[in-house]
Design a protein around this motif. Structure first.
Motif, PDB file in Angstrom:
ATOM      1  N   SER A  35      24.319  46.096  21.471  1.00  0.00           N
ATOM      2  CA  SER A  35      25.495  46.726  22.084  1.00  0.00           C
ATOM      3  C   SER A  35      25.145  47.287  23.460  1.00  0.00           C
ATOM      4  O   SER A  35      25.993  47.312  24.357  1.00  0.00           O
ATOM      5  CB  SER A  35      26.096  47.796  21.170  1.00  0.00           C
ATOM      6  N   SER A  80      33.699  50.117  29.875  1.00  0.00           N
ATOM      7  CA  SER A  80      32.469  50.004  29.083  1.00  0.00           C
ATOM      8  C   SER A  80      32.053  51.379  28.564  1.00  0.00           C
ATOM      9  O   SER A  80      31.312  51.470  27.585  1.00  0.00           O
ATOM     10  CB  SER A  80      31.338  49.370  29.891  1.00  0.00           C
ATOM     11  N   MET A  98      26.764  40.429  19.108  1.00  0.00           N
ATOM     12  CA  MET A  98      26.893  41.838  18.715  1.00  0.00           C
ATOM     13  C   MET A  98      27.660  41.939  17.404  1.00  0.00           C
ATOM     14  O   MET A  98      27.311  42.737  16.534  1.00  0.00           O
ATOM     15  CB  MET A  98      27.632  42.585  19.817  1.00  0.00           C
ATOM     16  N   SER A 134      20.820  36.566  21.835  1.00  0.00           N
ATOM     17  CA  SER A 134      21.392  37.635  22.667  1.00  0.00           C
ATOM     18  C   SER A 134      20.607  37.772  23.968  1.00  0.00           C
ATOM     19  O   SER A 134      21.175  37.935  25.047  1.00  0.00           O
ATOM     20  CB  SER A 134      21.284  38.996  21.963  1.00  0.00           C
ATOM     21  N   LEU A 144      27.833  37.391  24.180  1.00  0.00           N
ATOM     22  CA  LEU A 144      27.167  38.618  23.741  1.00  0.00           C
ATOM     23  C   LEU A 144      28.023  39.383  22.736  1.00  0.00           C
ATOM     24  O   LEU A 144      27.509  39.964  21.777  1.00  0.00           O
ATOM     25  CB  LEU A 144      26.850  39.512  24.947  1.00  0.00           C
ATOM     26  N   ASN A 145      29.318  39.380  22.957  1.00  0.00           N
ATOM     27  CA  ASN A 145      30.231  40.026  22.004  1.00  0.00           C
ATOM     28  C   ASN A 145      30.078  39.399  20.623  1.00  0.00           C
ATOM     29  O   ASN A 145      30.033  40.102  19.604  1.00  0.00           O
ATOM     30  CB  ASN A 145      31.672  39.894  22.514  1.00  0.00           C
ATOM     31  N   THR A 162      26.294  44.533  30.681  1.00  0.00           N
ATOM     32  CA  THR A 162      26.823  43.375  31.381  1.00  0.00           C
ATOM     33  C   THR A 162      28.314  43.478  31.680  1.00  0.00           C
ATOM     34  O   THR A 162      28.898  42.549  32.225  1.00  0.00           O
ATOM     35  CB  THR A 162      26.546  42.105  30.547  1.00  0.00           C
ATOM     36  N   SER A 163      28.903  44.612  31.326  1.00  0.00           N
ATOM     37  CA  SER A 163      30.341  44.757  31.560  1.00  0.00           C
ATOM     38  C   SER A 163      30.659  44.888  33.047  1.00  0.00           C
ATOM     39  O   SER A 163      31.661  44.340  33.520  1.00  0.00           O
ATOM     40  CB  SER A 163      30.873  45.965  30.781  1.00  0.00           C
ATOM     41  N   HIS A 166      29.331  36.992  28.637  1.00  0.00           N
ATOM     42  CA  HIS A 166      29.787  38.282  28.109  1.00  0.00           C
ATOM     43  C   HIS A 166      30.515  38.077  26.776  1.00  0.00           C
ATOM     44  O   HIS A 166      30.314  38.845  25.823  1.00  0.00           O
ATOM     45  CB  HIS A 166      30.695  38.960  29.140  1.00  0.00           C
ATOM     46  N   ALA A 189      35.687  46.608  22.915  1.00  0.00           N
ATOM     47  CA  ALA A 189      34.810  45.577  23.505  1.00  0.00           C
ATOM     48  C   ALA A 189      35.647  44.558  24.278  1.00  0.00           C
ATOM     49  O   ALA A 189      35.198  44.014  25.280  1.00  0.00           O
ATOM     50  CB  ALA A 189      33.979  44.886  22.428  1.00  0.00           C
ATOM     51  N   TYR A 238      25.598  44.569  25.822  1.00  0.00           N
ATOM     52  CA  TYR A 238      27.014  44.331  26.109  1.00  0.00           C
ATOM     53  C   TYR A 238      27.533  45.339  27.132  1.00  0.00           C
ATOM     54  O   TYR A 238      28.217  44.971  28.084  1.00  0.00           O
ATOM     55  CB  TYR A 238      27.824  44.409  24.813  1.00  0.00           C
TER      56      TYR A 238
END
Lengths: 474, 474, 474, 474
Positions: free
Chosen positions: C242, D235, C304, C333, C300-301, C248-249, C297, D308, C245
Motif C-alpha cells: 500500500s 492519496s 495490493m 508489485s 499495483l492496486n 505512485t499516486s 498504478h 484507492a 500505491y
C-alpha cells in the motif's frame, strides 16, 4: 444529535429504489413470501382454510413499523414480532409454517435484489433509448476521433455516442441474463436439509420438492437452488453486484469522455433549466454530474470488492461472516447504481454540443488526417512516391512544430503543400481532397442505424422505459 | 542472471493453458484470424486465387519465433515481421488486407480468451463430475452440520459436498452464458469506422457487414460488436475475469471447509501417492493444496481488480491506458484459474475422509441436537411441557459446562435426562430417539440425487471432461 | 514451446530490481542471512572456528543454480540442497544452526523487500529531483488552472508540476517511514517459540534475545518482531504494497494531467531521441508512456488487493493460505513500481511544453478570469455596482455562447465591455487589467521555491539519486 | 416511508464517532477552523476587534441545523447559510475572510479525519491493553500450536494471544505515524495559489506563510501542505483508510482463530451477561461477534478500494470526480472501524477458554509432538539411530491411521513405543519425556512478558484507554 442517514439513499437514489430497501419495503416482500408459501402449502394439502390467504392479502399493505418495534421489545425476537403483527392484522395464524428465520431472511433479501435488478434494468433501457436518440441526432456530425486522446481519424459524433451506447447494451444483455437465470435459496430449513417442511409433509419428499416449485412460480422467480446450506452461495451476490459494475461501465466511459470534451469546449453536460454559472465565471460549466457518475462507478467497485470478499469463504453449512457486509453492500450497491442512472439520464437530457467548436477542431486536424489521401492523389497525378512522401512528411512535421511554437496560428499545411512542386497539386485540388476527407467516416452512420435498431428491440420489450423521466438531482 | 519466468504459468498452469498464451500460441491464433478474414474476403469477391488459402493453412503450424524476431529487428515493426514470416512460408501475399494493427491484436486477444474460457469450462465440468461422484459416495454418511462453525443439525457428508458442487454448477452456468454470448470486436479499422475494409470493398457497406458475419462464423464465435472504437469495451474483459471469480468460489469454499475438517480430523486432502508426512510428524497432513486453491482465489480477485480499473475508463475512441494492464492481468488470470482447477482436481482425487472420527463427533453432539425430539417424546409420554423444557435446558447447559471444564469427559446428557423424573423417559427410550435422530437428515440424500442428475447433463454435453486427469502438482 | 516469462520483470523492470528477485538474488540474500546468523552465534559463544565465516563470505557470490537444482533432485528438499551447495563451496558446515525452513524463507523474503524498497525510494527521489527542476524551469510560465477540467484561475506551469511533486514527496516520506521502521520476523522456529535456538543456547533466554538483536544489526534492519508464529503478520506485506500505491499516486496524477494537456496540445510526453511519429500522422504524439504509468498504478492496486486478501486471515500460528499469493504479488508489485518509475523518469526527461499554445489558451480565457477585477475597477471609476455586474454578466454569457456557436472565432469580451457605457472603461484600461491579470498567480512561485528547498533535503540525503538515468524503455 | 439510516453509524458505531461525522459535529469543526483562522489573522494584523473571537467562541456550541437549513433555502448556498448563522449568533461578521468554499470543506473534512483517527487510536490501545492482560493471564497455559490448521508444536495460549496483540501493536505504531505526520491543505484559495489571502494581506507573501503555520498550530495539526491545487492529494485519504485496514488485521486474525477454536471447543467468544443459547441448542455458542469483526474487515477493504480509486486520478488542479465517493467512503470507513473495535472489545471482555478441552487436545497430540525428543533419548540410552527412527515412524503412522479409522479411540503411541524393544524405553521413561515435552514452549512466556512491557508504554501514553468500556452491542 441528529440521526445519521444513508447518504446514497437519501441524497441520490430514487423513491422507487428506496421503497424496495426501506423497512416498509422489506416487510411487504416478506409478506409476499409468506403468502406464496401459504398458497403452495394449501395446494399441497396443508390445512389453510378458505379465505385465510385473502385475509392476509387484504392487509399486506398495512405496515406499521412502530407497532412491530413495540412487539419486538416484548418478544425480544424480530421475526416473531413481524409474524404476530401480520397475523393480528389478518386475524389468522397460518403463516411461517415449517419455516426458520433463514428461510425468511435469505429469500426476502434475494427478492429485494431481484426487484431492484428489474428496476435497474428498466432505467438502463431508458438510458439506452436516450443514447440512441442522441446518436441518431448527431449521426452526421463529423468529429475528430481521438485515440490516446489525440486526433486520429474522422468519425461522427453520433457514432461516438453509439459506441458508448453499445457498451451499455452489452451490459444490459449481461444483466438481463443474470435476472432471467436468478435462483432463490428456497425453504430449506436451518442447514438446508428441508427437515421442517419434510416434517410438515410427513416425510413426503415429492411434496416438498413440488412446494419449492410452486413457491418460486408465485414469486415470479426462475428457480430455486437444489442443494444449499444455511445460506445461498455468496458468489450469487457477487454475480449480481459485478453485473451492476459491468452495466455502468459504458455510462462511466461516456461521462469521462464528456468531461474531456468539456475541456475542449466541443460539448458540455449543460445546466439544469434555470441554472446558470456564477456571474464571475459564466464560462465555467463544471461537469459535476459526469464526475458524479464516475464517482458512483468507483463506489460500485468498492461494494463489489466487499461482496467478492464473501464469495468462496463459506465454512461448512454456512459460516460466512457475511451478515454485516451484506447489510451494507447490497442495498448501498443498488442505491449507488440507481443514483448513477438518475444522474446519467439527467446528463443525457441536458447535455449540449457545440458544432462550431467541433468544426474548428476538424479544420485544425483534417489536413493532417488527410495526408494519406493527398499522397495517393499526388502519385496519381504523376509525382514520384518517394518524393511525395518526403515532401508531405517534411511539411507536416514543420507545420506541427510551427503551430506548437507559435510561429503560425492556424494549420497552413495545405499552403505549404500547394507551394511544393514535388507534389504537383494545386490549392484547389488539395481543398477538394480535404472536402472529401470530411466524408471519410466509413460505416459510422450505418453503425448508428444498426445500434438504433437494436435499441428498438429493447424499447419494445420494456415499453415503460422510454417514457421514464429522472427525478431532479442535487 | 537467469530470466525471470512467469511463476503462475511455469509452476502451476497446465501445458494446454500455456499453449494458448505462449508466443507460439498467439501466432497460431493470429494466423487463424488471417485465414478466416481471407476466406471471408474471397467469398465476397476479393481476389484470393485458388490454392492460396490452402497454402497458408498448410504452413500455419510452422512457427519459428527466432525467425520472426530477426525480421522484427530489421523492419522495426512486430506486425510486419509476422506478416512477412507467414507470407514467406506460404509463398503468397494475401493476408492482412485492409487490416490495421488493432484489427489483429484486439481480435487475437479475444480469441485467446475464448479458447482459454472453453478450456476452463471443460476442467470445471471435470471438477463437477468428481464432486458428484464424491457426493454420491458419501450420500448416506451422516455428519454434524455446522453453522457459525459449531454443531447445528445432522446432514450427510454427501450433501455437504453436493452443496459446494451446486455452487460450482451455478458458476459453470454463468461462465457458459458468458462464452456462448461472447462477441469479438471484428475488423473495424483504427477508430472503428471500418474505413479500410470499406475502401477495399469500394464503399459497399453491405459487403463489409457480411464480411464480419462470415469471419465470426469461421472463428466459431457468437457475433461481433457493431459500434466500437479503436478497442472493444473493456467491461468485456471484466465480465470474463469476474466470471472466473464466480466460477471458483464453490471450489474455494469447499477447500476452506476441508481445511477446517482437517483441523478436526474428520477429513484430509490426503497425500499424493507415495508422499508421506515427515517422520517426526507423521500426524501432520498439511492442507497445502487447499490453501493453494484459496490463494488462487485471492489472486483472481486481484486480477479482477486490475481489469475493473480499466472498465468505464475509456476516453474518446479508445484511450484506456490499458495495454500494460491487460498484458499482465489477462493471461495471468487464466494461469491462476487453471492452476486452481489442476490443484482442486488433485485434491478431489486424493482426499480422505475419516468416518470413525465423524461418528465420534456425531456421538458427541447428537444428544444436544436431539433435544427437541426428546422433549416432544417426553410430552407425548405425559410430561408437562414446561417441566420437560426446564429439565432439558438445565441438563444440557450443565453438560456443556461440565464437558468444557473437564468435569466429565464424554457427553453424558442422556444419563442425566434418564435420571430426571420430570421427563419420565428411560435410557432405552432416549437411546432409541438418538438412533432415529441419526436419520434426521431430511432431503439430504434426495438433494444429492438431483445434483448428480444435473451434473450428468453437463457431463453428456462435454464428454471429454469426465476422463480428464490433472497433471501432477508441486 | 517457449517458456513464459514474467512480463513485468522482463519487459519493464530494471536490472537492479530483477537482481533482487531473481533466483541468484534470492540465494545471495539467503547467504547474507546465514552469515549474519553465524556471526551473531559466534559472538554469543556458539562454536564457529575462526576463518569459517570468512570462508563463507569468500564464496558468497559463486551462485550456480544448476548445481543447486541437481542437488535438490537428489535430496528432494530445496533448503537442504542450498545448504549443501554453500557448505561445499566454503568447505565448512556451520550454517543454518538451530534454524528451520521458515526461519530462512520468511526473513529472506523480508530482506528482499527491504532492499527493493530502498531501490524504489532512491528512484522516487530521482523523480522528485527531476520534478523540482521542471517546476523551477517553468515557475514563471503562466497557465490557465483548471478545476472540473475547465478554466478556473491563473496559476503557473511550475506550480502545477510542483503540486504533483508535492504529492510524490508525501508518498516518499510515507515510504521512508515504512522502511525505517520495518521489522523482520527473526529466527523464531517452526511456530515462533524459538525452541531450536533456545536448545542450541541450552535454554539461555537472554542469549537468544541478544542473538536476534545482533542479527538485525548485521542485516541493517531496524528490529525484529517479538511475538510471532510460523510467519510474520501479513499486514506487514500490505503495509509495504500500500505504501507503493501511495507513492505512485503523484506520478499517476501527473501523467493523467499530461495526457489531458496533450489533448489540448499545451504539452506532450515527447518522443525518445530519434523517434518520430508516423509519416502519415506526424501530429500524433501518443501519450503511451503516460498511459503506461497509469496502467502500472492500476496493476499495483490489483496486487495490493491480493495482499489485502491475506492480512487479517491468519489461522492460529500461521495458516494463512498465502504462499502462492505472495510468490506472485510481492515480486510483481516491485517489478510494476520499478517499471513505473523507469517510465516516469523517461517522461520527465523527454516531455515538451508548448508555451505558444499555452499563451493562446491564456488569451482565450483571461478575459473571463478577470471579470472580478474589471468590476472592481469599473466601480472605482464610478460605475454603479449593480449596473457593472449586470453588464459584465450579460457580455460574458453572450461571448461564451457566441464562441461556442461559432458566431465569433475569438474571445471578444473586452471589445464588448469597452463598448458598454455602463462600465465606463476604455479598451486601454481593460487591456491593462488583463495584463495585470496575468500576474495574478498568487504564491505560485513562492510555493515552487519552497518545494525545491524541500527536495534539496532529500537529494542531499540520497546523493546517488540525482545522477540516476533510467534505462531505455520499449 | 421511513428514512433510510446509515446502518454502520446507527447500528454499530459509538456515539463519540457519530458526533464527529454528524451534521452537528461538522458544524463544530467548521467553527473551530473559522476561529483558528480569525486568531491567526488577528495576530498578523487583520482587523478583528477585541472581544470578537470570544463572542464567536461563546456561541460555538449552539448548533441549530434547522435554522441553517432555513437560511440555505433562502440563500441557495450552503456555506453562506452557515456563515450567516454563526455570525448572527455571535453578533459579528469577521469569519471566512479571504476564504473560498474549498478552504472550508477540505480542511474541515481533514480535521474530522484527524479527530476520528485519534479516537480510533485510543480504542486500539484499549484493545491492546486487554490483549496484554489476557496474554499474561494465559502465559503458562500450554496449548497445541497449529500450522496449516493441524497440530505442530507446543506453545502457550498467552503467546498465541500476544502474537495477535503484536500485530495490533504494529498496526498502532503505523497509525500513530500517520496521525503524527498528517498535514492539512490549509487556506489556499480556489486553485491553490493563495490569491485571496495574498490580496487580504496586500501581497505580503511572508505573512501568508506565517498565517498557515499559525492556523495549524491552533488546530493542533502537524503541518499544512505547501503546493496543492483545489484539493489536497487524494492519496492522503488512501493513506488514512489503508492504515485502518492494517490496524484491524491483528483483531481480524484473532477473531478468525477464535472462530476455529470455538469449533474445537477450546475457547469461545462467550455470551453477554444474561444472554443464553436457545434452550433447544444450549451447546450453540455462535461466534457472531467474531464473524462481525471479520465482516468489518471486509467492509474496510471495500472502502479502501473506493479511496484507492481516487488516488492518482487528479486532473489538473483538481478534477478528481471524488465528491460522492468521499462523502460515502470516509465517514463509513470510520463507522466500520469503530464498530469493529466496539465489537472486538466486547469479545475480549466476554471470551471464555476451556482449559480442560485444551488439555485433552494436548494429551491427544503431545505423543506425536514429542517424537524427536523420544528418539534422542532412545539413542542416548543405546538404541541404534536408524532402528529408533524406523520404530518411531512405524508406530506413529500406525497410531494416526488407527485413530482415524476408529481402531483405537485414544492416542496409544506411548504404549506401542514402550512395547517395542528396538527403542529400549519404559513407559515411565516415555511419560517423563511427555511431561517435559509439555514444557517445551521455548520463549513463549518471555515473549508474553516483552509484549506486556511494550503495551505498558502505550498505556502510559494514552491513560484514558485502559479505562474505556465498550458500549453494549446488538
Amino acid at each position: 444529535m441528529s440521526k445519521i442517514s444513508n447518504v446514497l439513499a437519501e441524497r441520490y437514489a430514487s423513491g422507487a429504489m428506496k421503497d424496495i430497501w426501506s423497512g416498509e419495503g422489506r416487510v411487504i416482500i416478506e409478506r409476499d413470501l409468506w403468502i406464496a408459501v401459504m398458497k403452495a402449502q394449501k395446494e399441497l394439502g396443508i390445512d389453510v382454510p378458505d379465505g385465510v390467504i385473502e385475509a392476509y392479502e387484504a392487509v399486506k399493505g398495512q405496515i406499521d413499523l412502530a407497532s412491530i418495534d413495540a412487539r419486538e421489545r416484548i418478544t425480544k425476537h424480530d421475526v416473531k414480532a413481524r409474524i404476530e403483527e401480520f397475523c393480528d392484522l389478518a386475524g389468522h395464524e397460518h403463516i411461517h409454517k415449517g419455516m426458520t428465520s433463514r428461510d425468511l431472511t435469505e429469500n426476502v433479501e434475494q427478492l429485494q435484489m431481484v426487484r431492484a435488478l428489474q428496476l435497474v434494468r428498466s432505467k438502463a433501457v431508458t438510458a439506452l433509448v436516450r443514447l440512441s436518440e442522441k446518436a441518431t441526432e448527431y449521426a452526421d456530425q463529423i468529429i475528430t476521433a481521438r485515440t490516446h486522446n489525440v486526433a486520429a481519424q474522422p468519425t461522427t459524433l453520433g457514432k461516438r455516442i453509439a459506441m458508448f451506447g453499445q457498451e451499455l447494451l452489452l451490459g444490459i444483455e449481461h444483466l438481463d441474463r443474470v435476472i432471467e437465470n436468478y435462483a432463490v435459496r428456497g425453504i430449506k430449513g436451518a442447514v438446508g436439509t428441508q427437515i421442517d417442511q419434510l416434517t410438515l409433509f410427513s416425510g413426503n419428499t415429492d411434496k416438498v420438492a413440488q412446494l419449492e416449485n410452486s413457491i418460486v412460480k408465485y414469486l415470479g422467480i426462475a428457480s430455486s437452488i437444489n442443494a444449499v446450506g444455511q445460506v445461498y452461495p455468496r458468489s450469487l451476490d457477487f454475480e449480481v453486484v459485478s453485473a451492476l459494475y459491468t452495466l455502468t461501465s459504458g455510462p462511466s466511459s461516456f461521462c469521462k469522455t464528456l468531461r474531456i470534451m468539456a475541456g475542449n469546449e466541443t460539448a458540455s453536460e449543460g445546466f439544469a433549466k434555470g441554472q446558470v454559472g456564477s456571474s464571475a465565471m459564466p464560462h465555467k460549466m463544471n461537469s459535476r454530474s459526469c464526475e458524479r457518475v464516475n464517482g458512483f462507478h468507483v463506489i460500485l467497485n468498492g461494494y463489489m470488492n466487499m461482496v467478492a470478499g464473501l464469495a468462496g469463504d463459506q465454512w461448512n453449512e454456512g459460516d460466512v461472516s457475511c451478515s454485516v457486509v451484506r447489510r451494507v453492500a447490497l442495498p448501498d450497491s443498488f442505491f449507488a447504481v440507481d443514483g448513477l442512472f438518475e444522474t446519467f439520464l439527467t446528463i443525457l437530457d441536458q447535455m449540449e454540443t457545440f458544432p462550431a467548436v467541433i468544426e474548428r477542431e476538424n479544420s485544425h486536424y483534417f489536413p493532417f488526417l488527410s495526408t494519406t489521401t493527398i499522397m495517393m492523389e499526388a502519385v496519381k497525378k504523376g509525382a514520384g512516391r518517394e518524393l511525395a512522401h518526403e515532401s508531405i512528411k517534411e511539411h507536416a512535421v514543420a507545420t506541427v512544430r510551427d503551430l506548437r511554437h507559435g510561429k503560425v496560428t492556424r494549420n497552413d499545411l495545405l499552403d505549404r503543400l500547394a507551394a511544393d512542386s514535388r507534389l504537383g497539386l494545386t490549392m484547389e485540388e488539395l481543398e477538394a481532397i480535404i472536402a472529401r476527407g470530411q466524408e471519410l467516416v466509413g460505416s459510422a452512420k450505418a453503425q448508428v442505424k444498426i445500434f438504433a435498431d437494436q435499441v428498438n428491440g429493447w424499447s419494445a420489450r420494456f415499453p415503460e422505459a422510454k417514457a421514464y423521466v429522472p427525478g431532479s438531482i442535487l
